[in-house]
Design a protein around this motif. Structure first.
Motif, short mmCIF file in Angstrom:
data_model
loop_
_atom_site.label_atom_id
_atom_site.label_comp_id
_atom_site.label_asym_id
_atom_site.label_seq_id
_atom_site.Cartn_x
_atom_site.Cartn_y
_atom_site.Cartn_z
N LEU A 9 29.22 9.37 24.19
CA LEU A 9 28.39 8.89 25.29
C LEU A 9 28.00 7.45 24.98
CD1 LEU A 9 27.25 10.29 27.80
CD2 LEU A 9 25.21 10.86 26.46
N ALA A 10 28.29 6.53 25.93
CA ALA A 10 27.96 5.12 25.68
C ALA A 10 26.46 4.95 25.46
CB ALA A 10 28.43 4.26 26.87
N ASP A 11 25.68 5.69 26.26
CA ASP A 11 24.23 5.61 26.15
C ASP A 11 23.76 6.61 25.07
OD1 ASP A 11 21.54 5.55 26.47
OD2 ASP A 11 21.54 6.01 28.62
N ALA A 12 23.70 6.13 23.81
CA ALA A 12 23.43 7.02 22.67
C ALA A 12 22.07 7.70 22.78
CB ALA A 12 23.52 6.23 21.36
N GLU A 13 21.14 7.06 23.49
CA GLU A 13 19.80 7.65 23.61
C GLU A 13 19.80 8.99 24.34
OE1 GLU A 13 17.01 4.88 25.19
OE2 GLU A 13 17.08 3.65 23.37
N ARG A 14 20.85 9.21 25.12
CA ARG A 14 20.89 10.46 25.88
C ARG A 14 21.65 11.57 25.16
NH1 ARG A 14 21.91 9.84 32.08
NH2 ARG A 14 20.95 11.90 32.06
N LEU A 15 22.09 11.29 23.91
CA LEU A 15 22.82 12.32 23.15
C LEU A 15 22.01 13.60 22.94
CD1 LEU A 15 24.89 10.81 20.19
CD2 LEU A 15 25.68 12.11 22.16
N PRO A 16 20.71 13.48 22.55
CA PRO A 16 19.93 14.72 22.36
C PRO A 16 19.89 15.56 23.63
CG PRO A 16 18.76 12.83 21.44
CD PRO A 16 19.96 12.29 22.18
N GLU A 17 19.75 14.88 24.78
CA GLU A 17 19.72 15.61 26.05
C GLU A 17 21.06 16.34 26.28
OE1 GLU A 17 19.05 12.98 29.38
OE2 GLU A 17 19.53 14.57 30.82
N PRO A 59 31.86 20.44 21.24
CA PRO A 59 32.54 19.26 20.70
C PRO A 59 31.66 18.52 19.70
CG PRO A 59 31.72 18.82 22.91
CD PRO A 59 31.43 20.26 22.64
N GLU A 60 32.32 17.72 18.88
CA GLU A 60 31.55 16.79 18.05
C GLU A 60 30.96 15.75 19.00
OE1 GLU A 60 32.37 13.89 14.27
OE2 GLU A 60 33.50 15.76 14.44
N LEU A 61 29.66 15.51 18.89
CA LEU A 61 29.01 14.57 19.83
C LEU A 61 28.79 13.23 19.15
CD1 LEU A 61 26.45 16.89 21.63
CD2 LEU A 61 28.77 16.27 22.30
N LEU A 62 29.26 12.18 19.82
CA LEU A 62 29.18 10.83 19.27
C LEU A 62 28.46 9.95 20.27
CD1 LEU A 62 33.00 10.84 18.58
CD2 LEU A 62 31.30 11.06 16.78
N GLY A 63 27.89 8.83 19.77
CA GLY A 63 27.17 7.98 20.72
C GLY A 63 27.28 6.51 20.38
N GLY A 64 27.06 5.68 21.39
CA GLY A 64 27.03 4.24 21.20
C GLY A 64 28.41 3.67 20.95
N PRO A 65 28.47 2.36 20.65
CA PRO A 65 29.76 1.69 20.47
C PRO A 65 30.65 2.33 19.39
CG PRO A 65 27.95 0.10 20.49
CD PRO A 65 27.32 1.45 20.54
#
Ligand code: NAD
Ligand code: MG
Length: 410
Positions: A56-64, A82-88
């Protein structure tokens, strides 16, 4: 079975790619997805495709995202989380995902640059939809492709048409793609353009064009940014630069022709003066499928082209005064170096301002021209990645400043 990483899975290119995966379940599967911030659609895609990784580009929304996935009931939960990844870094990891064979680049804008480079460095083949990356950073991307041996398969309908036509020549090897070396025997490229939302508007009316007017395309259904680019014809200007990098032809031999029916998707003229064209309904699924299946062709049940139903194919020269973006793109392409990156960033920023209703439609080319003029060849030779990233940031800022100045009362 080809494993795909789909960048920008919630967009127009991304969703059409996933439709193809569902249509050909024994040929393609999805191992990684990336999205901007449309969680509802992303979760639906995870449920359907059970990818190994999601970024997810917007890493802040990963917990959601994590909470919403873990709270799905046992029936709707995907077979594995899935493995969840965030940000660049997350986007780059998904683009270079180890089990992926092909990366579909459906992110819009120069935001796709670093993930695309990550995919190339990992040796992945690419289905290139995200043209802004190649336009802004051609001199960086081409040597990386050469080093890694990755193949850049064009998903843009015009470039797919050119690529398909060239398959019928003795120089069909894709080694010729995206090397910056002229394709032998290729004398001229004619890119077809529908003419966009305003093709039948008198030039005098463009001053009052609204966002709603500019985002309704006559022939293609696409994301908002590229639809505005089609209305200004900047999309075709960007495609001229894209064609230059993909097929190595100089700008004097890449032309634009208006073809309102969007049935001929582009044409190549060969050394003996023969012209080859590729035809089909205006539907991105075909160029996308060709990227996925290349060098094979898959049997589809799709509606077949009926030229008697189309009736006529017409062509005309583009109106350069009504559409100044084309000339701006040719000039930036010819200037080379970092100028295409400046053109692209100024365009992205100007289109964003237009979509926010902060500037009128006709301010788009004016701002781009002003920013390109300010940049004027202060960088010679081949730019580095840092050069491209720096001018990209500078040009966005310069566009915002120029727009603020323009908005001041005279
Ligand atoms: P779109 O706006 O429909 O989708 C863009 C996707 O990128 C979405 O998934 C969005 O979440 C994601 N995204 C947006 N900003 C991001 C960021 N900063 N970081 C990470 N992800 C981000 O756009 P689209 O129409 O699908 O176009 C995608 C690309 O394909 C563009 O470069 C466009 O020029 C090219 N293209 C599109 C079409 C088409 O038919 N839509 C045709 C030819 C080429
Ligand atoms: Mg196109």
């Amino acid at each position: 079975m080809k494993a795909l990483s789909v960048l920008g899975s919630t967009g127009s290119i991304g969703t059409q790619t996933l439709e193809l995966v569902e249509e050909f379940p024994d040929r393609f599967r999805v191992v990684a997805l990336t999205a901007g911030n449309n969680l509802d659609l992303l979760i639906e895609q995870i449920q359907r495709h059970a990818p190994e990784a999601v970024a997810l580009a917007d890493a802040e929304r990963l917990p959601e995202l994590r909470d919403r996935l873990t709270s799905l009931d046992s029936v709707t939960r995907p077979a594995r989380l899935p493995e969840l990844l965030g940000g660049p870094e997350g986007l780059e990891a998904a683009a270079a995902w180890p089990s992926a064979d092909l990366v579909v680049t459906g992110i819009v804008g120069c935001a796709g640059l670093l993930p695309t480079l990550a995919a190339i460095r990992a040796g992945k083949d690419l289905a290139l939809a995200n043209k802004e990356t190649l336009i802004a950073a051609g001199p960086v991307v081409l040597p990386e492709l050469k080093r890694s041996g990755s193949r850049l398969l064009p998903a843009d309908s015009e470039h797919s048409a050119l690529f398909q036509c060239l398959q019928g020549t003795p120089w069909a090897d894709t080694a010729r793609l995206s090397t910056g070396v002229p394709t032998p025997g290729l004398r001229r490229i004619q890119l077809t353009a529908s003419g966009g939302a305003f093709r039948d508007w008198p030039a005098a009316d463009l001053a009052k064009a609204t966002v709603a007017d500019a985002t309704s395309h006559p022939n293609w259904s696409m994301g908002r940014k590229i639809t505005v680019d089609s209305a200004t014809l900047m999309n075709k200007g960007l495609e001229v630069i894209e064609a230059h990098y993909l097929f190595g032809l100089d700008y004097d031999h890449i032309e634009i022709v208006i073809h309102p029916q969007s049935i001929i998707h582009s044409m190549v003229e060969l050394a003996d003066s023969s012209v080859l064209a590729q035809l089909g309904w205006p539907d991105m699924k075909l160029p996308l499928l060709y990227c996925l299946s290349w060098p094979e062709r898959l049997d589809t049940p799709w509606r077949r082209l009926d030229l008697t139903a189309v009736g006529q194919l017409t062509f005309r020269a583009p109106d350069r005064e009504k559409y100044p973006c084309m000339a701006l793109a040719y000039a930036a392409g010819r200037a080379g170096g970092t100028m295409p990156a400046v053109l692209n960033a100024a365009n992205e920023q100007a289109v964003a301002l237009f979509l926010e209703e902060a500037i009128p439609f006709l301010a788009i080319p004016e701002l781009i021209e002003r920013v390109c003029d300010r940049h004027r060849a202060d960088h010679h030779g081949e730019p580095s990645l840092d050069d491209v990233l720096a001018v990209d940031a500078w040009a966005r800022q310069a566009t915002v400043e120029a727009a603020a100045l323009q908005a001041l009362p005279a």
